[in-house]
Write an enzyme that holds these catalytic residues in place. Structure first.
Site, short mmCIF file in Angstrom:
data_model
loop_
_atom_site.label_atom_id
_atom_site.label_comp_id
_atom_site.label_asym_id
_atom_site.label_seq_id
_atom_site.Cartn_x
_atom_site.Cartn_y
_atom_site.Cartn_z
N GLY A 168 50.03 34.64 36.41
CA GLY A 168 50.52 35.51 37.48
C GLY A 168 49.81 35.33 38.81
CB ILE A 169 46.32 35.95 39.94
CG1 ILE A 169 46.34 37.47 39.76
CG2 ILE A 169 45.47 35.58 41.15
CD1 ILE A 169 44.97 38.10 39.54
CG ASN A 221 43.63 31.97 39.37
OD1 ASN A 221 43.46 33.15 39.65
ND2 ASN A 221 44.55 31.59 38.48
N GLY A 281 40.88 31.61 34.14
CA GLY A 281 39.92 32.49 33.47
C GLY A 281 40.51 33.07 32.20
CB ILE A 282 39.96 33.17 28.85
CG1 ILE A 282 38.50 32.72 28.63
CG2 ILE A 282 40.90 31.97 29.03
CD1 ILE A 282 38.32 31.92 27.35
N GLY A 321 34.32 47.20 27.97
CA GLY A 321 35.24 46.38 27.19
C GLY A 321 35.34 44.96 27.68
CE1 TYR A 373 37.67 37.94 33.17
CE2 TYR A 373 36.97 40.08 34.01
CZ TYR A 373 37.78 38.96 34.10
OH TYR A 373 38.70 38.86 35.12
N PRO A 433 39.72 40.40 42.57
CG PRO A 433 41.45 39.11 41.73
CD PRO A 433 39.96 39.10 41.92
#
Length: 250
Positions: free
Chosen positions: A19-20, A89, A91-92, A150, A154, A184
């Site tokens: 998406g991004i 951009n 990432g996981i 959570g 990350y 973001p």
């Protein structure tokens, strides 16, 4: 191409199948850049590239693998030209409490989010320095600035991206290369869907916490990248910009 025309800048966007990343690729193309849309899912990258108005290609790449990155960059340079703009951009993440996470997950998150950024940046940096021009934009996260429940590992990986960008910006500041980071906030992506799937109550609380009272969209994030990639940001480097509807004011 006439003598008065200039060749478009070439932008490489990783994670462009999502998406991004897809929105960033589209906005850069609309701003006149030739775009290499790169993604682990090559079919998704190709689909994004086909819809762009400038010379563009879709490239399959595993950014955690140096050989894969080298091959992808070589293809981009052969088909579009040297990379002028890099958008890290890809990432996981996996939404879960840290005490339930595993070392396998930690390593995957760090390998892609942080080391992948390092690997791709290193692959294009020499050329940027030699040509005296480069724009490197990392897509981190507000989780890397203030932390996020959570998303512990990350958050750490995104914080590492921010610090890496600042340090690199200092090293290449006299070489015509700028390095900036866009963070973001909660954005309508597949990653955010993990939150809503885990807890609709948590998702609603997140939305209400945003001063603008809505979740961001990929099209909210992309213009910040276009700005950092453009001539108007030539004297801006080592900066971190949150695109979060006011959620993070740091």
């Amino acid at each position: 191409m006439t003598e008065t025309e200039t060749k478009p800048r070439v932008a490489l966007v990783t994670g462009a199948g999502g998406g991004i990343g897809g929105a960033i690729a589209r906005h850069l193309a609309e701003a006149g850049h030739a775009v290499a849309a790169a993604d682990l899912d090559e079919a998704a990258a190709v689909a994004v590239a086909k819809g762009l108005p400038t010379p563009s290609i879709g490239v399959g790449v595993d950014i955690s693998d140096s050989a894969s990155v080298a091959a992808a960059v070589a293809r981009v340079e052969a088909e579009l030209g040297p990379v002028d703009v890099l958008v890290n951009n890809a990432g996981i993440d996996k939404i879960e409490p840290f005490v339930q996470s595993t070392e396998d997950t930690w390593r995957k998150v760090v390998d892609v989010n942080y080391l992948g950024t390092v690997i791709v940046t290193r692959a294009v940096l020499d050329g940027m320095v030699e040509r005296g021009f480069g724009r490197i934009i990392h897509i981190a996260s507000d989780a890397g600035r203030v932390g996020s429940s959570g998303e512990v590992v990350y958050s750490g990986s995104k914080g590492a991206m921010i610090a890496f960008g600042k340090a690199l910006a200092r090293e290449v500041a006299t070489k015509g290369v700028t390095v900036n980071t866009v963070c973001p906030g909660p954005t309508d992506t597949a990653l955010l869907k993990q939150v809503s799937d885990l807890s609709e109550k948590m998702f609603d609380a997140m939305r209400r916490a945003v001063p603008m009272k809505r979740i961001g969209t990929p099209d909210d994030v992309a213009p910040a990248v276009v700005f950092f990639a453009g001539e108007g940001a030539a004297f801006i480097t080592g900066q971190t910009l949150s695109v979060s509807g006011g959620l993070t004011m740091a």
